[in-house]
Design an enzyme around this catalytic site. Structure first.
Site, mmCIF file in Angstrom:
data_model
loop_
_atom_site.group_PDB
_atom_site.id
_atom_site.type_symbol
_atom_site.label_atom_id
_atom_site.label_comp_id
_atom_site.label_asym_id
_atom_site.label_seq_id
_atom_site.Cartn_x
_atom_site.Cartn_y
_atom_site.Cartn_z
ATOM 1 N N CYS A 159 0.834 -1.211 0.000
ATOM 2 C CA CYS A 159 0.000 0.000 0.000
ATOM 3 C C CYS A 159 0.863 1.253 0.000
ATOM 4 O O CYS A 159 1.252 1.756 1.068
ATOM 5 C CB CYS A 159 -0.931 -0.012 1.207
ATOM 6 S SG CYS A 159 -2.048 -1.424 1.292
ATOM 7 N N GLU A 162 -1.583 6.549 -3.578
ATOM 8 C CA GLU A 162 -2.795 7.209 -3.078
ATOM 9 C C GLU A 162 -3.486 7.937 -4.215
ATOM 10 O O GLU A 162 -2.886 8.158 -5.286
ATOM 11 C CB GLU A 162 -2.425 8.195 -1.968
ATOM 12 C CG GLU A 162 -1.829 7.528 -0.745
ATOM 13 C CD GLU A 162 -1.570 8.496 0.405
ATOM 14 O OE1 GLU A 162 -1.119 8.041 1.461
ATOM 15 O OE2 GLU A 162 -1.843 9.716 0.239
ATOM 16 N N PRO A 163 -4.743 8.325 -4.017
ATOM 17 C CA PRO A 163 -5.449 9.044 -5.090
ATOM 18 C C PRO A 163 -4.708 10.291 -5.567
ATOM 19 O O PRO A 163 -4.760 10.641 -6.748
ATOM 20 C CB PRO A 163 -6.787 9.412 -4.427
ATOM 21 C CG PRO A 163 -7.000 8.353 -3.403
ATOM 22 C CD PRO A 163 -5.635 8.029 -2.880
ATOM 23 N N SER A 165 -1.241 10.825 -4.978
ATOM 24 C CA SER A 165 0.214 10.643 -5.082
ATOM 25 C C SER A 165 0.515 9.297 -5.713
ATOM 26 O O SER A 165 0.359 8.257 -5.086
ATOM 27 C CB SER A 165 0.880 10.735 -3.704
ATOM 28 O OG SER A 165 0.420 9.732 -2.831
ATOM 29 N N GLN A 313 8.111 -14.663 -45.692
ATOM 30 C CA GLN A 313 9.358 -14.124 -45.150
ATOM 31 C C GLN A 313 9.093 -12.896 -44.278
ATOM 32 O O GLN A 313 9.773 -12.679 -43.274
ATOM 33 C CB GLN A 313 10.318 -13.765 -46.278
ATOM 34 C CG GLN A 313 11.717 -13.441 -45.778
ATOM 35 C CD GLN A 313 12.700 -13.203 -46.897
ATOM 36 O OE1 GLN A 313 12.515 -12.279 -47.695
ATOM 37 N NE2 GLN A 313 13.734 -14.024 -46.970
ATOM 38 N N GLU A 398 4.679 -0.217 -10.530
ATOM 39 C CA GLU A 398 6.064 -0.288 -10.031
ATOM 40 C C GLU A 398 6.905 0.864 -10.590
ATOM 41 O O GLU A 398 8.082 0.721 -10.896
ATOM 42 C CB GLU A 398 6.723 -1.635 -10.387
ATOM 43 C CG GLU A 398 5.920 -2.857 -10.014
ATOM 44 C CD GLU A 398 5.782 -3.081 -8.516
ATOM 45 O OE1 GLU A 398 5.609 -2.084 -7.798
ATOM 46 O OE2 GLU A 398 5.831 -4.229 -8.070
#
Length: 418
Positions: A159, A162-163, A165, A313, A398
């Site tokens: 966690c 945030e909305p 950040s 090809q 991430e």
């Protein structure tokens, strides 16, 4: 070098019947050696890679579409994975982990992700949470939280976001005020994987002033009064794991649940994300690897103008390009994994670079695979579209990929200034 942790895992892996070779001989290893994922690995690494591929083929791939369409969180299958040591891959063995390296972990997650990228991505986040407690918690915390996480008797969620950040994580607002021997948490977290289903929430919250030094890390357990969850989000992919907001309203948590010292939370969060970037990028590798196999098979079977598509090809060159991108991505990820394991100075930059490159390239591989399936690729009866949907978000989480550019470039500039 693999230590006793690998031998411990190897003993557990030996209980799985059949081994990976049946799977490999019917699909994965029948590819030419140029994209063989076992290249460069030692014999012990090849052993658990084989088992991970086998588990992916037997337990995950047959259920992948159903988990996606019905939005099922496959608890029982993940606990089977944990029996093989995949619930705490790089957690120390004294608390139930497998004690493997970052490279070993990448190899395992790449293999598992061929069976279900979404589920493997959640397993990777769960592993990251367990590692954070194992690495920064005290002995009481390690032995209280880690064993049930390693068996996946309990599940964990990370966690941070945030909305207000996302990339600017140091500006988070969720507060934790001391009151006696408890912290009182107020605030909310957004886009939390596993929220509502997980038992352990590793929460970054503000115990001090503004900026990164005011952030601490606190474990909040499911069922704590004041902890609640938002609605289950409807997502493009990653549907085998729920995503919800995590809400704290005068949520009282014992001070004994703080991981590390006050003000250490941002460091813990960033340390976790270094490995998390390798983990997620490895999941992208698995999706891309599976997509190449599906595409190769489709080109051999599908005929147009009286010839298999494989005789074109142009499509051969496209497949070669996909293979090249896959191998380049794998090499970058494994190089970064070794750097992180060795705690090298360039590890942070290499993890960001590998995540940036591999998630972009592997999504491009999956997307090209869908294109080469033609109209069939757009049907949910064909797995390639799910690999596209499940790998797309890896470019966002991430650390968004443009944020990883910032990290890499800043490390490069700083090194020139020293």
């Amino acid at each position: 070098m693999l230590g006793s942790g690998c031998r411990c895992l190897g003993a557990r892996l030996g209980c799985l019947p059949g081994g990976l070779w049946a799977l490999v001989q019917t699909g994965h290893r029948s590819l030419t050696s140029c994209i063989d994922p076992s290249m460069g690995l030692n014999e012990e690494q090849k052993e658990f890679q084989k088992v991970a591929f086998d588990f992916a083929a037997q337990e995950m791939a047959p259920n992948m579409a159903e988990w996606d369409q019905k939005e099922l969180f496959p608890v029982d299958v993940m606990r089977k994975a944990a029996q093989l040591g995949f619930g705490g891959v790089y957690v120390q063995t004294d608390v139930g982990g497998s004690g493997l390296s970052r490279l070993d972990t990448s190899v395992i997650f790449e293999a598992l992700a061929t069976g279900c990228t979404s589920t493997t991505a959640y397993i990777s986040i769960h592993n990251m949470c367990a590692w954070m407690i194992d690495s920064f918690g005290n002995e009481e915390q390690r032995h209280r939280f880690c064993p049930p996480l390693c068996t996946m008797e309990k599940f964990a969620s990370y966690c941070l976001t945030e909305p207000g950040s996302g990339s600017d994580a140091a500006s988070l607002l969720t507060s934790a005020k001391r009151q006696g021997d408890h912290y009182i948490l107020n605030g909310s977290k957004a886009f939390i994987s596993g929220a509502g289903e997980s038992d352990i929430y590793v929460v970054m919250c503000r115990t001090g002033g503004s900026g990164p030094k005011g952030i601490s890390c606190i474990v909040v357990e499911k069922g704590t009064p004041g902890l609640s969850f938002g609605k289950k989000e409807k997502k493009v992919g990653w549907n085998s794991q729920p995503t919800r907001a995590v809400i704290f309203e005068d949520c009282a948590v014992p001070m004994a649940n703080r991981i590390g010292s006050e003000g250490q939370g941002f460091l813990i969060a960033m340390k976790g994300l270094n490995g998390g970037r390798i983990n997620i990028a490895s999941c992208s590798l698995g999706a891309a690897h599976a997509s190449i196999i599906l595409t190769r098979d489709h080109l051999n079977v599908r005929k147009q103008f009286g010839e298999p598509l494989a005789s074109s090809q142009y499509l051969q060159f496209k497949l070669a390009d996909m293979a090249t991108r896959l191998v380049a991505s794998r090499l970058m990820i494994r190089n970064a994994a070794v750097a992180l394991q060795d705690d090298r100075k360039d590890a942070v930059a290499l993890c960001s670079m590998a995540k940036l490159f591999a998630t972009d390239e592997c999504f491009a591989i999956c997307n090209q695979a869908l294109q080469m399936h033609g109209g069939y690729g757009y049907l949910k009866d064909y797995a390639v579209q799910q690999y596209v949907r499940d790998s797309r978000v890896h470019q966002i989480l991430e650390g968004k990929n443009h944020q990883n550019m910032v990290i890499s470039s800043s490390k490069l500039i700083i090194s020139q200034m020293v």
